[in-house]
Design an enzyme around this catalytic site. Structure first.
Site, PDB file in Angstrom:
ATOM      1  N   ASN A   1     -61.916   8.108   4.163  1.00 38.88           N
ATOM      2  CA  ASN A   1     -60.874   8.331   5.246  1.00 38.88           C
ATOM      3  C   ASN A   1     -61.270   9.015   6.428  1.00 38.88           C
ATOM      4  O   ASN A   1     -62.394   9.987   6.331  1.00 38.88           O
ATOM      5  CB  ASN A   1     -59.565   8.973   4.740  1.00 38.88           C
ATOM      6  CG  ASN A   1     -58.509   9.029   5.471  1.00 38.88           C
ATOM      7  OD1 ASN A   1     -58.240   8.228   6.269  1.00 38.88           O
ATOM      8  ND2 ASN A   1     -57.974  10.342   5.784  1.00 38.88           N
TER       9      ASN A   1
ATOM     10  N   HIS B   1     -60.276  11.900   9.545  1.00 41.46           N
ATOM     11  CA  HIS B   1     -59.107  12.704   9.748  1.00 41.46           C
ATOM     12  C   HIS B   1     -59.227  13.473  11.092  1.00 41.46           C
ATOM     13  O   HIS B   1     -60.426  14.152  11.238  1.00 41.46           O
ATOM     14  CB  HIS B   1     -58.671  13.563   8.480  1.00 41.46           C
ATOM     15  CG  HIS B   1     -57.688  14.800   8.902  1.00 41.46           C
ATOM     16  ND1 HIS B   1     -56.291  14.411   8.631  1.00 41.46           N
ATOM     17  CD2 HIS B   1     -57.698  15.950   9.165  1.00 41.46           C
ATOM     18  CE1 HIS B   1     -55.567  15.549   8.847  1.00 41.46           C
ATOM     19  NE2 HIS B   1     -56.433  16.395   9.293  1.00 41.46           N
TER      20      HIS B   1
ATOM     21  N   SER C   1     -63.383  14.508  11.092  1.00 45.35           N
ATOM     22  CA  SER C   1     -64.003  14.594   9.579  1.00 45.35           C
ATOM     23  C   SER C   1     -63.910  13.279   8.957  1.00 45.35           C
ATOM     24  O   SER C   1     -62.732  12.692   8.932  1.00 45.35           O
ATOM     25  CB  SER C   1     -63.400  15.632   8.891  1.00 45.35           C
ATOM     26  OG  SER C   1     -63.306  17.015   9.365  1.00 45.35           O
TER      27      SER C   1
ATOM     28  N   ASP D   1     -55.945  14.908   2.469  1.00 44.57           N
ATOM     29  CA  ASP D   1     -57.086  15.336   3.376  1.00 44.57           C
ATOM     30  C   ASP D   1     -57.912  16.332   2.759  1.00 44.57           C
ATOM     31  O   ASP D   1     -58.379  17.341   3.359  1.00 44.57           O
ATOM     32  CB  ASP D   1     -56.319  15.681   4.440  1.00 44.57           C
ATOM     33  CG  ASP D   1     -55.544  14.811   5.350  1.00 44.57           C
ATOM     34  OD1 ASP D   1     -56.139  13.725   5.203  1.00 44.57           O
ATOM     35  OD2 ASP D   1     -54.651  15.235   5.809  1.00 44.57           O
TER      36      ASP D   1
END
Length: 235
Positions: free
Chosen positions: A117, A119, A146, A155
């Site tokens: 992912n 972020h 990030s 997260d």
């Protein structure tokens, strides 16, 4: 090519999950088409039929699918349906690119070490939403994005890499967001290229790049350096 030749190894297979405009998806498509990202984007999956990123995928000749979470009676049922579609596409890595759904433990565990992912903050700073305004309110001198492996902590998964941008005196949340998004578009293809060429893995020791365990903040660089690394494979 970053590593090997197409005749020597199958291309790394991606499934990309989106909910919106798909600008990071476009960055991956552009890097693939430029020859700096040796992947086969097998499927772009969205929980929203009106996600603009689906049009980007179709224009690039990529298969698309829509599964509306509203058609399922639980988060786990929706995630199970996604797993069936993703596994049918043979994904080596599942890329979250603006997918605005909290994933169940079932989903995260199924793709442990293969789910990444992006972020818009320098984690562990500012998990969650409104990251750009929070950075401004705190008076931060730098901000960024990030990329991390996804775990059950929102997260909070192990960070792979970060791209930093300066916070300028006259910045608004919008101008800062635009600068961070540019960094995202440089960093995400680079990290996925590491995955595609077997340089990046999540092990019991942590995130490893070229066999070396990365620090908790991951591999930190600027957007410009990320772009240069992508153009000069193997670095």
């Amino acid at each position: 090519m970053i590593a090997g030749h197409p005749s020597e190894r199958p291309r790394h297979r991606l499934v990309v999950l989106i909910s919106g405009s798909g600008t990071n998806l476009q960055a991956l498509i552009d890097a693939r088409d430029a020859g700096t990202l040796p992947v086969d984007i097998r499927l772009v999956l969205s929980n929203r039929a009106d996600a603009a990123g689906l049009g980007r995928a179709r224009a690039a000749g990529i298969e698309t699918a829509v599964l509306s979470h509203r058609d399922f009676d639980s988060r786990e049922a929706f995630d199970t349906a996604m797993i069936e579609r993703i596994d049918a596409a043979g994904a080596d890595t599942v890329v979250l690119a603006g997918f605005m759904r909290i994933l169940s433990s079932l989903f995260v565990r199924h793709y442990a070490g293969r789910l990444v992912n992006i972020h818009p903050s320098l984690l562990p700073r500012y998990p969650g939403l409104n990251t750009h305004q929070r950075a401004l309110d705190a008076g931060d001198a730098e901000h960024g994005c990030s990329i991390h492996f996804v775990t059950e902590e929102l997260d909070g998964g192990p960070v792979i890499a970060q791209a930093c941008v300066p916070v300028l005196a006259n910045d608004s949340a919008e101008t800062l967001s635009n600068r961070v998004q540019t960094a995202e578009h440089q960093l995400y293809p680079l990290v996925i290229a590491w995955r595609a060429t077997d340089r990046l893995a999540l092990t019991e020791q942590g995130v490893e790049l070229d066999g070396q365990v990365l620090p908790a903040t991951g591999y930190r660089l600027t957007a410009a350096v990320a772009a240069e690394h992508l153009r000069r494979p193997g670095q």
